[in-house]
Scaffold this motif. Structure first.
Motif, PDB file in Angstrom:
ATOM      1  N   TYR A  24       5.796  11.935   7.418  1.00 60.58           N
ATOM      2  CA  TYR A  24       4.210  12.234   7.304  1.00 60.58           C
ATOM      3  C   TYR A  24       3.600  10.712   7.923  1.00 60.58           C
ATOM      4  O   TYR A  24       3.456   9.785   7.081  1.00 60.58           O
ATOM      5  CB  TYR A  24       4.170  12.218   5.531  1.00 60.58           C
ATOM      6  N   HIS A  25       3.483  10.971   8.982  1.00 63.10           N
ATOM      7  CA  HIS A  25       2.609   9.852   9.418  1.00 63.10           C
ATOM      8  C   HIS A  25       2.078  10.273  10.944  1.00 63.10           C
ATOM      9  O   HIS A  25       2.670  11.260  11.521  1.00 63.10           O
ATOM     10  CB  HIS A  25       3.349   8.493   9.760  1.00 63.10           C
ATOM     11  N   TYR A  82     -10.447  14.596  -3.827  1.00 62.63           N
ATOM     12  CA  TYR A  82     -10.281  13.322  -3.286  1.00 62.63           C
ATOM     13  C   TYR A  82      -9.390  12.148  -4.081  1.00 62.63           C
ATOM     14  O   TYR A  82      -8.455  11.733  -3.441  1.00 62.63           O
ATOM     15  CB  TYR A  82     -11.372  12.421  -2.854  1.00 62.63           C
ATOM     16  N   ILE A  83      -9.576  12.414  -5.361  1.00 66.42           N
ATOM     17  CA  ILE A  83      -8.436  11.477  -6.265  1.00 66.42           C
ATOM     18  C   ILE A  83      -7.253  12.049  -6.073  1.00 66.42           C
ATOM     19  O   ILE A  83      -6.118  11.541  -5.951  1.00 66.42           O
ATOM     20  CB  ILE A  83      -9.015  11.356  -7.680  1.00 66.42           C
ATOM     21  N   ARG A  84      -7.141  13.424  -6.146  1.00 65.78           N
ATOM     22  CA  ARG A  84      -5.612  14.007  -5.901  1.00 65.78           C
ATOM     23  C   ARG A  84      -5.036  13.753  -4.583  1.00 65.78           C
ATOM     24  O   ARG A  84      -3.837  13.595  -4.474  1.00 65.78           O
ATOM     25  CB  ARG A  84      -5.696  15.613  -6.397  1.00 65.78           C
ATOM     26  N   ALA A  85      -5.944  13.766  -3.443  1.00 64.70           N
ATOM     27  CA  ALA A  85      -5.486  13.829  -2.051  1.00 64.70           C
ATOM     28  C   ALA A  85      -4.987  12.531  -2.020  1.00 64.70           C
ATOM     29  O   ALA A  85      -3.887  12.159  -1.237  1.00 64.70           O
ATOM     30  CB  ALA A  85      -6.574  14.076  -1.145  1.00 64.70           C
ATOM     31  N   VAL A  86      -5.418  11.241  -2.544  1.00 68.62           N
ATOM     32  CA  VAL A  86      -5.002   9.832  -2.499  1.00 68.62           C
ATOM     33  C   VAL A  86      -3.528   9.688  -3.026  1.00 68.62           C
ATOM     34  O   VAL A  86      -2.741   9.245  -2.496  1.00 68.62           O
ATOM     35  CB  VAL A  86      -6.017   9.075  -2.958  1.00 68.62           C
ATOM     36  N   ASP A  87      -3.463  10.633  -4.085  1.00 70.12           N
ATOM     37  CA  ASP A  87      -2.206  10.346  -4.994  1.00 70.12           C
ATOM     38  C   ASP A  87      -1.313  11.216  -3.945  1.00 70.12           C
ATOM     39  O   ASP A  87       0.205  10.475  -4.023  1.00 70.12           O
ATOM     40  CB  ASP A  87      -2.159  11.105  -6.274  1.00 70.12           C
ATOM     41  N   VAL A  88      -1.498  12.345  -3.629  1.00 69.34           N
ATOM     42  CA  VAL A  88      -0.430  13.083  -2.541  1.00 69.34           C
ATOM     43  C   VAL A  88      -0.113  12.201  -1.169  1.00 69.34           C
ATOM     44  O   VAL A  88       0.923  12.138  -0.933  1.00 69.34           O
ATOM     45  CB  VAL A  88      -1.141  14.627  -2.384  1.00 69.34           C
ATOM     46  N   ARG A  90      -0.300   8.828  -1.169  1.00 69.48           N
ATOM     47  CA  ARG A  90       0.395   7.624  -1.288  1.00 69.48           C
ATOM     48  C   ARG A  90       1.998   8.060  -1.721  1.00 69.48           C
ATOM     49  O   ARG A  90       2.828   7.277  -1.463  1.00 69.48           O
ATOM     50  CB  ARG A  90      -0.128   7.118  -2.766  1.00 69.48           C
ATOM     51  N   SER A  91       2.148   9.297  -2.463  1.00 66.08           N
ATOM     52  CA  SER A  91       3.355   9.867  -2.440  1.00 66.08           C
ATOM     53  C   SER A  91       4.212  10.188  -1.170  1.00 66.08           C
ATOM     54  O   SER A  91       5.353   9.803  -0.952  1.00 66.08           O
ATOM     55  CB  SER A  91       3.487  11.098  -3.381  1.00 66.08           C
ATOM     56  N   LEU A  92       3.462  10.659  -0.228  1.00 67.03           N
ATOM     57  CA  LEU A  92       4.087  11.346   0.996  1.00 67.03           C
ATOM     58  C   LEU A  92       4.276   9.794   1.924  1.00 67.03           C
ATOM     59  O   LEU A  92       5.212   9.753   2.576  1.00 67.03           O
ATOM     60  CB  LEU A  92       3.268  11.992   1.672  1.00 67.03           C
ATOM     61  N   PHE A  97      10.710   6.010  -3.807  1.00 69.51           N
ATOM     62  CA  PHE A  97      10.844   5.504  -5.013  1.00 69.51           C
ATOM     63  C   PHE A  97       9.412   4.763  -5.305  1.00 69.51           C
ATOM     64  O   PHE A  97       9.173   4.726  -6.523  1.00 69.51           O
ATOM     65  CB  PHE A  97      12.009   4.198  -4.952  1.00 69.51           C
ATOM     66  N   THR A  98       8.811   4.119  -4.303  1.00 68.93           N
ATOM     67  CA  THR A  98       7.608   3.564  -4.471  1.00 68.93           C
ATOM     68  C   THR A  98       6.374   4.073  -3.708  1.00 68.93           C
ATOM     69  O   THR A  98       6.924   4.893  -2.574  1.00 68.93           O
ATOM     70  CB  THR A  98       7.638   2.016  -3.973  1.00 68.93           C
ATOM     71  N   LYS A  99       5.176   4.221  -4.251  1.00 67.48           N
ATOM     72  CA  LYS A  99       4.109   4.890  -3.170  1.00 67.48           C
ATOM     73  C   LYS A  99       3.555   3.645  -2.416  1.00 67.48           C
ATOM     74  O   LYS A  99       3.710   2.679  -2.673  1.00 67.48           O
ATOM     75  CB  LYS A  99       3.032   5.196  -4.270  1.00 67.48           C
ATOM     76  N   GLY A 100       2.870   4.711  -1.464  1.00 65.31           N
ATOM     77  CA  GLY A 100       2.308   3.753  -0.191  1.00 65.31           C
ATOM     78  C   GLY A 100       0.891   3.316  -0.872  1.00 65.31           C
ATOM     79  O   GLY A 100       0.685   3.617  -1.892  1.00 65.31           O
ATOM     80  N   GLU A 101       0.325   2.531   0.113  1.00 66.79           N
ATOM     81  CA  GLU A 101      -1.003   2.138  -0.407  1.00 66.79           C
ATOM     82  C   GLU A 101      -2.214   2.923  -0.485  1.00 66.79           C
ATOM     83  O   GLU A 101      -1.967   4.200   0.346  1.00 66.79           O
ATOM     84  CB  GLU A 101      -1.457   1.008   1.202  1.00 66.79           C
ATOM     85  N   ALA A 102      -2.937   2.956  -1.260  1.00 69.59           N
ATOM     86  CA  ALA A 102      -4.037   3.890  -1.513  1.00 69.59           C
ATOM     87  C   ALA A 102      -5.339   3.834  -0.599  1.00 69.59           C
ATOM     88  O   ALA A 102      -5.681   2.779  -0.331  1.00 69.59           O
ATOM     89  CB  ALA A 102      -4.643   3.535  -3.126  1.00 69.59           C
TER      90      ALA A 102
END
Length: 170
Positions: A24-25, A82-88, A90-92, A97-102
């Motif tokens: 995912y990039h 958009y709040i949910r999309a940011v969370d998804v 970050r997870s992807l 183990f850690t989330k990406g930048e918001a």
């Protein structure tokens, strides 16, 4: 041979988004933010405004009031999407183990809120009765437009009068 699992989403416009065996990039992330989410939101906004306007007109309820209520709900929907999309996202973007930048999506939400208002005005004008259309049009435009200006800078005296009248006169 079995096909490897992956992403296969059918959009409301009939197009498909399909990816298999990639990270995912780059393109997948671009598609998520600029194809998938906007396509779903655009479709939902137009459909809900249209259904509301049609139902209001068929039941002799004020189209303008009905659409105004749906505008508030759609603004909330966009905010939550958009709040949910940011969370998804970050997870992807994370490593498991850690989330990406918001990602900052405030400008996206603001843009969609303006889009919703513009679309709502279209449906109000299209589905309102003739009497409602006349009243709506009178509120929106001036019969006489007085705008003295100097070098392209001016004052809309009609708008100024309405503001003064609205604040100080009953």
């Amino acid at each position: 041979m079995s096909e490897r699992p992956g992403l296969d989403i059918k959009l409301p416009n009939g197009r498909h988004i399909q990816y298999r065996g990639i990270r995912y990039h780059g393109s997948p992330q671009h598609i998520f933010w600029f194809e998938f989410l906007p396509t779903l939101l655009d479709h939902t906004i137009r459909e809900e405004l249209k259904k509301t306007a049609e139902l209001a007109k068929s039941t002799s309820v004020s189209v303008e009031q009905s659409v105004a209520e749906v505008v508030a709900l759609l603004n909330n929907l966009v905010q939550r999407a958009y709040i949910r999309a940011v969370d998804v996202d970050r997870s992807l973007m994370g490593d498991g183990f850690t989330k990406g930048e918001a990602r900052d999506v405030a400008h996206n939400v603001e843009g969609y809120n303006k889009y919703i208002v513009e679309q709502s005005n279209v449906y109000v004008l299209e589905y309102s009765s003739n009497e409602e259309k006349v009243n709506y049009a009178i509120v929106q435009e001036d019969v006489l437009d007085i705008k003295p200006n100097f070098c392209g800078i001016g004052i809309n005296i009609n708008a100024l009068w309405r503001k003064i009248k609205g604040k100080f006169l009953p």
